[in-house]
Design a protein around this motif. Structure first.
Motif, PDB file in Angstrom:
ATOM      1  N   GLY A   1       0.786  -1.227   0.000  1.00  0.00           N
ATOM      2  CA  GLY A   1       0.000   0.000   0.000  1.00  0.00           C
ATOM      3  C   GLY A   1       0.814   1.271   0.000  1.00  0.00           C
ATOM      4  N   PHE A   2       2.129   1.174   0.026  1.00  0.00           N
ATOM      5  CA  PHE A   2       2.962   2.370  -0.021  1.00  0.00           C
ATOM      6  C   PHE A   2       2.862   3.018  -1.394  1.00  0.00           C
ATOM      7  CE2 PHE A   2       5.332  -0.259   3.161  1.00  0.00           C
ATOM      8  CZ  PHE A   2       5.112   0.574   4.255  1.00  0.00           C
ATOM      9  N   ASP A   3       2.839   4.364  -1.419  1.00  0.00           N
ATOM     10  CA  ASP A   3       2.796   5.061  -2.702  1.00  0.00           C
ATOM     11  C   ASP A   3       4.190   5.074  -3.334  1.00  0.00           C
ATOM     12  OD1 ASP A   3       4.271   7.003  -1.359  1.00  0.00           O
ATOM     13  OD2 ASP A   3       2.548   8.315  -1.026  1.00  0.00           O
ATOM     14  N   ASN A   4       4.277   5.686  -4.520  1.00  0.00           N
ATOM     15  CA  ASN A   4       5.549   5.679  -5.254  1.00  0.00           C
ATOM     16  C   ASN A   4       6.672   6.322  -4.461  1.00  0.00           C
ATOM     17  OD1 ASN A   4       4.309   4.420  -7.361  1.00  0.00           O
ATOM     18  ND2 ASN A   4       4.313   6.171  -8.744  1.00  0.00           N
ATOM     19  N   ASN A   5       6.388   7.454  -3.814  1.00  0.00           N
ATOM     20  CA  ASN A   5       7.431   8.165  -3.077  1.00  0.00           C
ATOM     21  C   ASN A   5       7.912   7.355  -1.874  1.00  0.00           C
ATOM     22  OD1 ASN A   5       7.193  10.255  -4.870  1.00  0.00           O
ATOM     23  ND2 ASN A   5       5.908  11.523  -3.544  1.00  0.00           N
ATOM     24  N   SER A   6       6.993   6.742  -1.155  1.00  0.00           N
ATOM     25  CA  SER A   6       7.369   5.938   0.008  1.00  0.00           C
ATOM     26  C   SER A   6       8.160   4.708  -0.404  1.00  0.00           C
ATOM     27  CB  SER A   6       6.117   5.510   0.783  1.00  0.00           C
ATOM     28  OG  SER A   6       5.417   6.634   1.293  1.00  0.00           O
TER      29      SER A   6
ATOM     30  N   VAL B   1       8.255 -10.880  10.240  1.00  0.00           N
ATOM     31  CA  VAL B   1       8.027 -10.320  11.575  1.00  0.00           C
ATOM     32  C   VAL B   1       7.302  -8.986  11.515  1.00  0.00           C
ATOM     33  CG1 VAL B   1       9.144  -9.483  13.679  1.00  0.00           C
ATOM     34  CG2 VAL B   1      10.019 -11.533  12.520  1.00  0.00           C
ATOM     35  N   ILE B   2       7.732  -8.080  10.643  1.00  0.00           N
ATOM     36  CA  ILE B   2       7.099  -6.756  10.545  1.00  0.00           C
ATOM     37  C   ILE B   2       5.728  -6.899   9.880  1.00  0.00           C
ATOM     38  CG2 ILE B   2       7.317  -4.409   9.657  1.00  0.00           C
ATOM     39  CD1 ILE B   2      10.320  -4.835   9.543  1.00  0.00           C
ATOM     40  N   PRO B   3       4.665  -6.390  10.501  1.00  0.00           N
ATOM     41  CA  PRO B   3       3.334  -6.458   9.880  1.00  0.00           C
ATOM     42  C   PRO B   3       3.317  -5.761   8.526  1.00  0.00           C
ATOM     43  CG  PRO B   3       3.154  -5.847  12.196  1.00  0.00           C
ATOM     44  CD  PRO B   3       4.616  -5.796  11.850  1.00  0.00           C
ATOM     45  N   GLN B   4       2.657  -6.350   7.552  1.00  0.00           N
ATOM     46  CA  GLN B   4       2.620  -5.789   6.207  1.00  0.00           C
ATOM     47  C   GLN B   4       1.535  -4.727   6.132  1.00  0.00           C
ATOM     48  OE1 GLN B   4       2.859  -8.688   3.033  1.00  0.00           O
ATOM     49  NE2 GLN B   4       4.177 -10.038   4.230  1.00  0.00           N
ATOM     50  N   SER B   5       1.883  -3.541   6.625  1.00  0.00           N
ATOM     51  CA  SER B   5       0.954  -2.415   6.700  1.00  0.00           C
ATOM     52  C   SER B   5       1.737  -1.119   6.504  1.00  0.00           C
ATOM     53  CB  SER B   5       0.249  -2.395   8.061  1.00  0.00           C
ATOM     54  OG  SER B   5      -0.426  -1.169   8.263  1.00  0.00           O
ATOM     55  N   VAL B   6       1.087  -0.141   5.907  1.00  0.00           N
ATOM     56  CA  VAL B   6       1.736   1.156   5.684  1.00  0.00           C
ATOM     57  C   VAL B   6       2.045   1.866   6.999  1.00  0.00           C
ATOM     58  CG1 VAL B   6       0.713   1.475   3.391  1.00  0.00           C
ATOM     59  CG2 VAL B   6      -0.529   2.247   5.428  1.00  0.00           C
TER      60      VAL B   6
ATOM     61  N   LYS C   1      -4.816 -11.105 -12.191  1.00  0.00           N
ATOM     62  CA  LYS C   1      -6.101 -10.624 -12.696  1.00  0.00           C
ATOM     63  C   LYS C   1      -6.984 -10.071 -11.591  1.00  0.00           C
ATOM     64  CE  LYS C   1      -6.112 -13.867 -16.591  1.00  0.00           C
ATOM     65  NZ  LYS C   1      -6.820 -14.980 -17.275  1.00  0.00           N
ATOM     66  N   THR C   2      -6.769 -10.512 -10.377  1.00  0.00           N
ATOM     67  CA  THR C   2      -7.624 -10.059  -9.272  1.00  0.00           C
ATOM     68  C   THR C   2      -6.921  -9.080  -8.334  1.00  0.00           C
ATOM     69  OG1 THR C   2      -6.965 -11.951  -7.890  1.00  0.00           O
ATOM     70  CG2 THR C   2      -8.902 -12.225  -9.318  1.00  0.00           C
ATOM     71  N   VAL C   3      -5.596  -9.025  -8.394  1.00  0.00           N
ATOM     72  CA  VAL C   3      -4.855  -8.118  -7.509  1.00  0.00           C
ATOM     73  C   VAL C   3      -5.019  -6.686  -7.991  1.00  0.00           C
ATOM     74  CG1 VAL C   3      -2.536  -7.410  -6.809  1.00  0.00           C
ATOM     75  CG2 VAL C   3      -3.175  -9.810  -6.739  1.00  0.00           C
ATOM     76  N   ASN C   4      -5.317  -5.787  -7.058  1.00  0.00           N
ATOM     77  CA  ASN C   4      -5.472  -4.369  -7.368  1.00  0.00           C
ATOM     78  C   ASN C   4      -4.125  -3.666  -7.199  1.00  0.00           C
ATOM     79  OD1 ASN C   4      -6.119  -1.682  -7.590  1.00  0.00           O
ATOM     80  ND2 ASN C   4      -7.930  -1.785  -6.268  1.00  0.00           N
ATOM     81  N   LEU C   5      -3.420  -3.447  -8.306  1.00  0.00           N
ATOM     82  CA  LEU C   5      -2.109  -2.834  -8.240  1.00  0.00           C
ATOM     83  C   LEU C   5      -2.161  -1.357  -7.882  1.00  0.00           C
ATOM     84  CD1 LEU C   5      -0.413  -4.450 -11.365  1.00  0.00           C
ATOM     85  CD2 LEU C   5       0.094  -4.934  -8.983  1.00  0.00           C
ATOM     86  N   ALA C   6      -3.292  -0.716  -8.186  1.00  0.00           N
ATOM     87  CA  ALA C   6      -3.384   0.726  -7.954  1.00  0.00           C
ATOM     88  C   ALA C   6      -3.445   1.054  -6.469  1.00  0.00           C
ATOM     89  CB  ALA C   6      -4.614   1.282  -8.671  1.00  0.00           C
ATOM     90  N   ASN C   7      -4.201   0.291  -5.695  1.00  0.00           N
ATOM     91  CA  ASN C   7      -4.404   0.611  -4.284  1.00  0.00           C
ATOM     92  C   ASN C   7      -3.774  -0.392  -3.323  1.00  0.00           C
ATOM     93  OD1 ASN C   7      -6.072   2.863  -4.974  1.00  0.00           O
ATOM     94  ND2 ASN C   7      -7.753   1.440  -5.395  1.00  0.00           N
ATOM     95  N   GLY C   8      -3.014  -1.340  -3.843  1.00  0.00           N
ATOM     96  CA  GLY C   8      -2.393  -2.329  -2.982  1.00  0.00           C
ATOM     97  C   GLY C   8      -3.287  -3.536  -2.775  1.00  0.00           C
ATOM     98  N   SER C   9      -2.683  -4.604  -2.309  1.00  0.00           N
ATOM     99  CA  SER C   9      -3.423  -5.837  -2.082  1.00  0.00           C
ATOM    100  C   SER C   9      -2.745  -6.618  -0.974  1.00  0.00           C
ATOM    101  CB  SER C   9      -3.469  -6.680  -3.369  1.00  0.00           C
ATOM    102  OG  SER C   9      -3.938  -7.984  -3.101  1.00  0.00           O
TER     103      SER C   9
END
Length: 494
Positions: A296-301, A357-362, A435-443
């Motif tokens: 979910g990180f944007d391009n800059n992050s 270990v690190i949660p996969q969250s922004v 086909k189902t992954v939303n690349l624009a907003n993360g998945s």
């Protein structure tokens, strides 16, 4: 270029260089900017652009995926094509360097990679991208071994770790710049073109300019009288051969002799064996940008995270080279091997922490940043502290480009399988569906699947790499002494 030709003017005596040659050689060696050799400055600029070129495509995987409807496996095949061609064609650099100045070899390779990079930026079909990435690999195959042997010939024993570390540190600037440039530009349009396409075209133009400058103004250290690698007799022999005073050697015979000489060195065999496995994690790392964006990180992050990792790797490469140089003064037969094993081992805990270990969250950007930075510092020592300096010590100077070329040929050809392997493991085992992954907003599902594919291709190879370095404790000293004896015999024959 004119400078190089003037340095080869005919000698007044068959045994002693003329006063004019001595004057011109001093002039060549005097070319400096702010105390730094012009040749080394240009070589490091070439390294910057080489690393920028390598980092372009991975930085825009998401945009390329959307533009060509390609999944992780398809993207992995693009990296595979480039790395595979870059590997199997590497011996070409060794053959060319036996008979031509390395600035000329570098210029040839740069033209291939610059033109192919620009062509990727204007490609309209996935197959076109694949073709030009393969051509790009051919160019890099010529450039990388020539760069490495140039640095090896520019530094003395006991300082090459720092020399290779500095090359890696400066080259990392290009990697960081290329990654940041492509990632940030990818989200915008310029003059009606997608930003990622403009980034490829810009890097191609700058690379072409640097290649021309290297060809015109860089001087091969083998051709400089007074260099620590050559005495006056060595230089005179090279000069006479270049003027056809002595019979020209057979390019194929010389290449075959060099190949046999390199292949029978046990240190080379062991480093290549560990490198085949040890290169797998580094090839898999090209998916980091896509993984960050799936979280979910944007391009800059995402660009910032990649930059911190690259900065860590660059700093670690230089640090590892310097530490190994210092330790090798006290433990010349084992210090470099110990440094390499430490670095490979550190890849295991850091990969586990980063991917599981690190949660996969922004919300955990800072945790990712710190982990990536220190991971980069510790896992990047092997090439600069051990592999590259040891290669320079176990073969005569004339075979150095060849040993670096065959190292890339064997290691890279197998390591190139890692990128498509990550894609296949991610899709077939962990259920990633492009086909189902939303690349624009993360998945979250896509990020989890990709992280497990990366973990599979990183932890096990790092562990195996540690074990495979161990035989060097027994063979390195013997190979180094053999290389010194061979160089001494060559000088006596001259």
């Amino acid at each position: 270029m004119a400078m190089r030709h003037r340095a080869r003017s005919a000698p007044s005596s068959p045994l002693t260089p003329s006063s004019t040659m001595r004057f011109m050689s001093r002039d060549i060696r005097a070319k400096k900017i702010f105390g730094f050799s012009v040749s080394l400055i240009l070589i490091n600029l070439a390294s910057i652009m080489e690393r920028a070129d390598e980092n372009l495509l991975p930085a825009v995987y998401k945009e390329v995926s959307a533009a060509f409807n390609a999944g992780p496996a398809d993207l992995g095949y693009l990296t595979f094509l480039m790395n595979f061609l870059k590997s199997i064609a590497s011996p070409l650099a060794g053959v060319l360097a036996l008979h031509y100045d390395r600035p000329t070899v570098l210029a040839i390779g740069t033209v291939f990679w610059a033109l192919s990079t620009g062509a990727v930026g204007v490609s309209q079909h996935f197959r076109q991208v694949a073709f030009w990435r393969a051509v790009n690999g051919l160019g890099l195959a010529i450039v990388i071994p020539a760069l490495q042997s140039f640095i090896a010939d520019s530094y003395k024993d006991g300082t090459r770790g720092a020399g290779f570390g500095l090359l890696s540190l400066i080259g990392a600037i290009g990697g960081i710049g290329g990654s940041i440039l492509a990632t940030i530009m990818a989200g915008n349009d310029y003059w009606g073109l997608a930003g990622w396409r403009v980034a490829f075209i810009m890097v191609a133009l700058v690379s072409l300019i640097i290649g021309i400058l290297v060809y015109l103004y860089a001087t091969d250290p083998r051709k400089i009288p007074g260099n620590h690698l050559l005495d006056d007799d060595d230089y005179e022999r090279l000069h006479l051969v270049s003027k056809d005073v002595l019979p020209p050697p057979s390019i194929w015979r010389d290449s075959l002799v060099a190949t046999r000489s390199v292949m029978k060195v046990r240190t080379f065999q062991i480093i290549v064996l560990q490198g085949i496995i040890g290169s797998l994690p580094w090839t898999a790392i090209v998916f980091f940008t896509m993984w960050f964006e799936l979280i979910g990180f944007d391009n800059n992050s995402s660009a910032a995270l990649n930059s911190l990792f690259a900065i860590g790797c660059a700093s670690g490469a230089f640090l590892g080279g310097v530490i190994a140089d210092r330790l090798s003064r006290h433990f010349p037969d084992s210090a470099r091997v110990m440094c390499a094993q430490f670095s490979a081992f550190m890849g295991i805990p850091f990969s586990w922490i980063l991917l599981t270990v690190i949660p996969q969250s922004v919300d955990y950007w800072s945790a990712y940043a710190v982990t990536l930075f220190f991971m980069g510092i510790t896992i990047s020592w092997c090439a600069t502290s051990a592999n590259n300096p040891m290669f320079a010590e176990v073969v005569p100077p004339k075979h150095r480009t060849m040993i670096y070329a065959f190292d890339r040929a064997f290691e890279g050809s197998f390591a190139s399988l890692a990128a498509p392997a990550v894609g296949l493991v991610t899709e077939k085992i962990y259920g990633y569906d492009s086909k189902t992954v939303n690349l624009a907003n993360g998945s979250a599902e896509g990020a989890y699947a990709l992280s497990r594919g990366l973990l599979t291709m990183m932890i096990v190879p790092f562990g195996v790499c540690v074990l495979f370095y161990s035989p060097l404790y027994l063979v390195f000293k013997h190979d180094r002494e053999n290389a010194k004896l061979s160089s001494f015999k060559d000088q006596e024959m001259v």
